[in-house]
Design a protein around this motif. Structure first.
Motif, PDB file in Angstrom:
ATOM      1  N   GLY A  84       0.804  -1.217   0.000  1.00 17.60           N
ATOM      2  CA  GLY A  84       0.000   0.000   0.000  1.00 17.60           C
ATOM      3  C   GLY A  84       0.831   1.258   0.000  1.00 17.60           C
ATOM      4  O   GLY A  84       0.432   2.278  -0.555  1.00 17.60           O
ATOM      5  N   GLU A  85       2.016   1.191   0.610  1.00 13.73           N
ATOM      6  CA  GLU A  85       2.825   2.394   0.756  1.00 13.73           C
ATOM      7  C   GLU A  85       3.369   2.891  -0.581  1.00 13.73           C
ATOM      8  O   GLU A  85       3.665   4.060  -0.732  1.00 13.73           O
ATOM      9  N   GLU A  86       3.482   1.978  -1.564  1.00 13.33           N
ATOM     10  CA  GLU A  86       4.029   2.425  -2.838  1.00 13.33           C
ATOM     11  C   GLU A  86       3.089   3.376  -3.561  1.00 13.33           C
ATOM     12  O   GLU A  86       3.475   4.022  -4.528  1.00 13.33           O
ATOM     13  N   TYR A  87       1.840   3.456  -3.101  1.00 12.84           N
ATOM     14  CA  TYR A  87       0.875   4.319  -3.767  1.00 12.84           C
ATOM     15  C   TYR A  87       0.761   5.685  -3.097  1.00 12.84           C
ATOM     16  O   TYR A  87       0.100   6.569  -3.602  1.00 12.84           O
ATOM     17  N   VAL A  88       1.372   5.840  -1.945  1.00 10.10           N
ATOM     18  CA  VAL A  88       1.219   7.072  -1.186  1.00 10.10           C
ATOM     19  C   VAL A  88       2.314   8.070  -1.555  1.00 10.10           C
ATOM     20  O   VAL A  88       3.500   7.803  -1.382  1.00 10.10           O
ATOM     21  N   ILE A  89       1.907   9.211  -2.081  1.00  9.52           N
ATOM     22  CA  ILE A  89       2.827  10.328  -2.290  1.00  9.52           C
ATOM     23  C   ILE A  89       2.529  11.332  -1.197  1.00  9.52           C
ATOM     24  O   ILE A  89       1.412  11.834  -1.083  1.00  9.52           O
ATOM     25  N   LYS A  90       3.495  11.593  -0.365  1.00  8.12           N
ATOM     26  CA  LYS A  90       3.247  12.411   0.815  1.00  8.12           C
ATOM     27  C   LYS A  90       2.794  13.818   0.447  1.00  8.12           C
ATOM     28  O   LYS A  90       3.271  14.420  -0.508  1.00  8.12           O
ATOM     29  N   GLY A  91       1.853  14.311   1.232  1.00  5.13           N
ATOM     30  CA  GLY A  91       1.380  15.668   1.039  1.00  5.13           C
ATOM     31  C   GLY A  91       2.409  16.671   1.532  1.00  5.13           C
ATOM     32  O   GLY A  91       2.995  16.489   2.601  1.00  5.13           O
ATOM     33  N   LYS A  92       2.650  17.701   0.776  1.00  6.64           N
ATOM     34  CA  LYS A  92       3.614  18.732   1.153  1.00  6.64           C
ATOM     35  C   LYS A  92       2.907  20.075   1.239  1.00  6.64           C
ATOM     36  O   LYS A  92       2.391  20.581   0.254  1.00  6.64           O
ATOM     37  N   TYR A  93       2.891  20.638   2.434  1.00  6.82           N
ATOM     38  CA  TYR A  93       2.229  21.922   2.676  1.00  6.82           C
ATOM     39  C   TYR A  93       3.019  23.056   2.022  1.00  6.82           C
ATOM     40  O   TYR A  93       4.232  23.165   2.206  1.00  6.82           O
ATOM     41  N   VAL A  94       2.315  23.875   1.231  1.00  3.75           N
ATOM     42  CA  VAL A  94       2.940  24.997   0.541  1.00  3.75           C
ATOM     43  C   VAL A  94       2.228  26.285   0.946  1.00  3.75           C
ATOM     44  O   VAL A  94       1.054  26.475   0.609  1.00  3.75           O
ATOM     45  N   PRO A  95       2.881  27.187   1.681  1.00  3.65           N
ATOM     46  CA  PRO A  95       2.240  28.468   2.015  1.00  3.65           C
ATOM     47  C   PRO A  95       1.805  29.185   0.740  1.00  3.65           C
ATOM     48  O   PRO A  95       2.513  29.136  -0.279  1.00  3.65           O
ATOM     49  N   CYS A  96       0.652  29.835   0.791  1.00  2.00           N
ATOM     50  CA  CYS A  96       0.151  30.453  -0.437  1.00  2.00           C
ATOM     51  C   CYS A  96      -0.846  31.573  -0.125  1.00  2.00           C
ATOM     52  O   CYS A  96      -1.414  31.641   0.956  1.00  2.00           O
ATOM     53  N   GLU A  97      -1.015  32.448  -1.105  1.00  2.00           N
ATOM     54  CA  GLU A  97      -2.057  33.475  -1.100  1.00  2.00           C
ATOM     55  C   GLU A  97      -2.797  33.343  -2.426  1.00  2.00           C
ATOM     56  O   GLU A  97      -2.201  33.555  -3.477  1.00  2.00           O
ATOM     57  N   LYS A  98      -4.059  32.988  -2.369  1.00  4.64           N
ATOM     58  CA  LYS A  98      -4.806  32.751  -3.598  1.00  4.64           C
ATOM     59  C   LYS A  98      -6.157  33.450  -3.534  1.00  4.64           C
ATOM     60  O   LYS A  98      -6.818  33.438  -2.497  1.00  4.64           O
ATOM     61  N   MET A  99      -6.553  34.055  -4.645  1.00  2.00           N
ATOM     62  CA  MET A  99      -7.855  34.698  -4.724  1.00  2.00           C
ATOM     63  C   MET A  99      -8.534  34.335  -6.023  1.00  2.00           C
ATOM     64  O   MET A  99      -7.932  34.395  -7.097  1.00  2.00           O
ATOM     65  N   LEU A 100      -9.795  33.920  -5.925  1.00  2.00           N
ATOM     66  CA  LEU A 100     -10.618  33.612  -7.081  1.00  2.00           C
ATOM     67  C   LEU A 100     -11.648  34.735  -7.213  1.00  2.00           C
ATOM     68  O   LEU A 100     -12.554  34.860  -6.392  1.00  2.00           O
ATOM     69  N   VAL A 101     -11.468  35.581  -8.219  1.00  2.00           N
ATOM     70  CA  VAL A 101     -12.310  36.774  -8.364  1.00  2.00           C
ATOM     71  C   VAL A 101     -13.643  36.400  -9.011  1.00  2.00           C
ATOM     72  O   VAL A 101     -13.685  35.803 -10.091  1.00  2.00           O
ATOM     73  N   GLU A 102     -14.724  36.738  -8.325  1.00  2.00           N
ATOM     74  CA  GLU A 102     -16.083  36.557  -8.825  1.00  2.00           C
ATOM     75  C   GLU A 102     -16.820  37.873  -8.603  1.00  2.00           C
ATOM     76  O   GLU A 102     -17.339  38.143  -7.523  1.00  2.00           O
ATOM     77  N   GLU A 103     -16.860  38.714  -9.629  1.00  2.00           N
ATOM     78  CA  GLU A 103     -17.408  40.060  -9.483  1.00  2.00           C
ATOM     79  C   GLU A 103     -18.901  40.071  -9.163  1.00  2.00           C
ATOM     80  O   GLU A 103     -19.418  41.037  -8.622  1.00  2.00           O
ATOM     81  N   ARG A 104     -19.599  38.994  -9.487  1.00  2.00           N
ATOM     82  CA  ARG A 104     -21.031  38.951  -9.208  1.00  2.00           C
ATOM     83  C   ARG A 104     -21.316  38.791  -7.718  1.00  2.00           C
ATOM     84  O   ARG A 104     -22.433  39.042  -7.267  1.00  2.00           O
ATOM     85  N   MET A 105     -20.318  38.378  -6.959  1.00  2.00           N
ATOM     86  CA  MET A 105     -20.522  38.149  -5.534  1.00  2.00           C
ATOM     87  C   MET A 105     -20.397  39.449  -4.743  1.00  2.00           C
ATOM     88  O   MET A 105     -19.544  40.284  -5.046  1.00  2.00           O
ATOM     89  N   GLU A 106     -21.243  39.593  -3.746  1.00  2.00           N
ATOM     90  CA  GLU A 106     -21.173  40.733  -2.843  1.00  2.00           C
ATOM     91  C   GLU A 106     -20.421  40.369  -1.566  1.00  2.00           C
ATOM     92  O   GLU A 106     -19.810  41.225  -0.940  1.00  2.00           O
ATOM     93  N   ARG A 107     -20.487  39.107  -1.200  1.00  2.00           N
ATOM     94  CA  ARG A 107     -19.806  38.640   0.003  1.00  2.00           C
ATOM     95  C   ARG A 107     -18.456  38.012  -0.354  1.00  2.00           C
ATOM     96  O   ARG A 107     -18.213  37.619  -1.491  1.00  2.00           O
ATOM     97  N   VAL A 108     -17.627  37.897   0.648  1.00  2.00           N
ATOM     98  CA  VAL A 108     -16.338  37.223   0.516  1.00  2.00           C
ATOM     99  C   VAL A 108     -16.405  35.928   1.315  1.00  2.00           C
ATOM    100  O   VAL A 108     -16.783  35.928   2.482  1.00  2.00           O
ATOM    101  N   SER A 109     -16.049  34.838   0.677  1.00  2.00           N
ATOM    102  CA  SER A 109     -15.903  33.556   1.374  1.00  2.00           C
ATOM    103  C   SER A 109     -14.434  33.169   1.300  1.00  2.00           C
ATOM    104  O   SER A 109     -13.797  33.340   0.256  1.00  2.00           O
ATOM    105  N   GLY A 110     -13.905  32.679   2.395  1.00  2.00           N
ATOM    106  CA  GLY A 110     -12.482  32.353   2.363  1.00  2.00           C
ATOM    107  C   GLY A 110     -12.036  31.522   3.538  1.00  2.00           C
ATOM    108  O   GLY A 110     -12.823  31.146   4.412  1.00  2.00           O
ATOM    109  N   ALA A 111     -10.745  31.222   3.543  1.00  2.00           N
ATOM    110  CA  ALA A 111     -10.141  30.442   4.617  1.00  2.00           C
ATOM    111  C   ALA A 111      -8.735  30.946   4.869  1.00  2.00           C
ATOM    112  O   ALA A 111      -8.026  31.363   3.945  1.00  2.00           O
ATOM    113  N   ILE A 112      -8.349  30.915   6.122  1.00  2.00           N
ATOM    114  CA  ILE A 112      -6.971  31.205   6.520  1.00  2.00           C
ATOM    115  C   ILE A 112      -6.527  30.035   7.387  1.00  2.00           C
ATOM    116  O   ILE A 112      -7.242  29.606   8.290  1.00  2.00           O
TER     117      ILE A 112
END
Length: 465
Positions: A248-276
């Motif tokens: 089973g271990e041969e199928y696991v590629i370890k997850g690597k945390y990458v710090p990031c700042e990402k924004m998906l612009v949706e001009e039709r939206m009035e509210r902001v949804s997000g996560a920190i």
């Protein structure tokens, strides 16, 4: 017949393999003796059978497979979820109509779900129908026809499901967050897969996924309710036979945390949804329970419901006083080798900066100023929530299967309670200082274009001041 889990939807027992004593860890051999209610037998194939008999007139039996979207690649991403849909389309022994009629005549419920790390098929039935349910589960897993016409017909169903997911802002935020923060590893893949894959996955792709990942030692048959362990072991051997095993271990590629700042612009939206968020811990990490308590204390807030009757946390009070914040929800997501700890929110654009200030103050309060009384309340609330989640044979079966997949054993409630009780205000503060204040941030925002967005660097400076 599909469900997906995201932080906040379901509390999952995040218990590792050690026993916590303050800020120290002792091996389980040094822990007090506990008598687990769960009986486990390992078959020659490596498949584990685990049961808990509660002498109920009903029972739930499920097959838990250590396989999900993180075991896929860029080409076949979405295959595990596609297979979940195909399981109910008929087998070499039962047509789709026969399958549905048999389940209905039994008065049973047959369901399945896929996550990033698991695929689960289960049946809830009367206790005397446990053999018929086991027969059905083995049939849809082992003898599914995967007929080409059914594959083609199911594409449109999954594409509609993807459209529904795209309308759910919380799901969008967490999918986009995973794509950014685990970029370059399979943990970044969505569970449904991209549209191009849904349209191109073939019968051969589905069959190959089963052959590659549905291995005996990566499968758990769990049952609870009115069940007899020896009978379930016999049924597992009878209906599932001797599936091949692998490391089973041969199928696991370890997850690597990458710090990031990402924004998906949706001009039709009035509210902001997000996560920190910051990088969290794995299922078996020594800080897991402390972070679960932290998550419980930070809690959630919804302006439409108010603060409720329980004493709110400092962060809840601060957020409630900010005009324009609609809701926030603390989350603690664990995987085999990493995790995410953070806040999901919905707010007006003008309140985003004050909200981030409140998050900073809330995390610093947890790291330096949370008091013993608040910690004790958080511990009691966590244990209450975890125990309430085990009300009925289906959640108990899910808990058994999930824990055997991630920990290799079922954690007795007595042990869980002892480990939670051992957390002190000092040990919790120490974990929060390490996990919340001294880690690089990942942020994800969906909403209209914003001008005054606090940068990760600015927030990190405030956290470490």
């Amino acid at each position: 017949m599909s469900s997906r889990w995201y932080p906040g939807k379901k509390i999952i027992t995040n218990v590792g393999r050690e026993v916590l004593r303050g800020s120290r860890l002792l091996s389980t051999s040094a822990a007090p003796s506990f008598s687990p209610k769960t009986t486990v037998t390992t078959l020659p194939s490596g498949m584990r059978v685990a049961t808990e008999n509660t002498n109920m007139p009903t029972a739930t039996i499920g097959v838990f497979i250590d396989a999900g979207s993180r075991y896929e690649n860029e080409k076949n991403n979405g295959t595990a979820h596609f297979l979940e849909h195909m399981a109910f389309k008929g087998t070499s022994r039962r047509t789709r109509y026969d399958l549905e009629l048999e389940v209905e005549n039994m008065g049973a419920h047959l369901n399945a779900y896929t996550s990033r790390e698991q695929t689960v098929y289960y049946a809830k039935c009367f206790a005397h129908d446990i053999e018929r349910s086991t027969d059905i589960l083995s049939d849809i897993l082992i003898h599914s026809r995967l007929h080409k016409k059914d594959v083609e017909a199911e594409r449109s169903v999954i594409l509609r499901e993807a459209e529904e997911v795209a309308q759910n802002l919380q799901e969008v935020v967490f999918d986009e967050l995973h794509m950014a923060v685990f970029d370059g590893t399979p943990l970044s893949y969505t569970i449904l897969g991209p549209e191009k894959n849904i349209k191109s996955i073939t019968r051969d792709d589905l069959a190959d996924y089963i052959k590659t990942h549905y291995k005996g030692n990566r499968m758990v048959i769990a049952a609870s309710g009115g069940v007899d362990h020896s009978q379930v072991v016999e049924l597992a051997s009878k209906y599932f036979g001797q599936p091949p095993s692998s490391s089973g271990e041969e199928y696991v590629i370890k997850g690597k945390y990458v710090p990031c700042e990402k924004m998906l612009v949706e001009e039709r939206m009035e509210r902001v949804s997000g996560a920190i968020c910051v990088e969290g811990v794995s299922w078996t990490h020594e800080d897991n329970l402390a972070m679960m308590v932290t998550n419980t204390i930070l809690g959630e807030f919804d302006r439409s419901r108010g603060l409720g009757l329980n004493a709110p946390s400092e962060m809840q009070l601060k957020v409630a006083s900010i005009e324009g914040v609609f809701s926030f929800q603390s989350f603690n997501t664990c995987y085999k080798d990493t995790g995410l700890n953070g806040i999901y929110y919905q707010t007006e654009p003008k309140a985003l900066r004050p909200l981030m200030n409140a998050v900073v103050e809330g995390w610093r309060w947890m790291a330096y100023d949370v008091d013993a009384e608040t910690v004790e309340k958080g511990k009691r609330s966590l244990l209450t929530n975890l125990m309430l989640m085990l009300d009925g044979s289906t959640p108990v079966t899910e808990d058994i299967g999930r824990q055997l997949i991630f920990y290799g054993r079922r954690i007795p409630m007595e042990e869980l309670k002892a480990r939670v009780e051992a957390i002190t205000v000092d040990s919790l503060r120490e974990v929060c200082q390490k996990r919340l204040l001294n880690c690089k941030l990942a942020t994800m925002i969906v909403g209209p274009a914003l001008k005054d967005i606090p940068s990760n660097e600015e927030i990190e400076a405030a956290l470490s001041r």
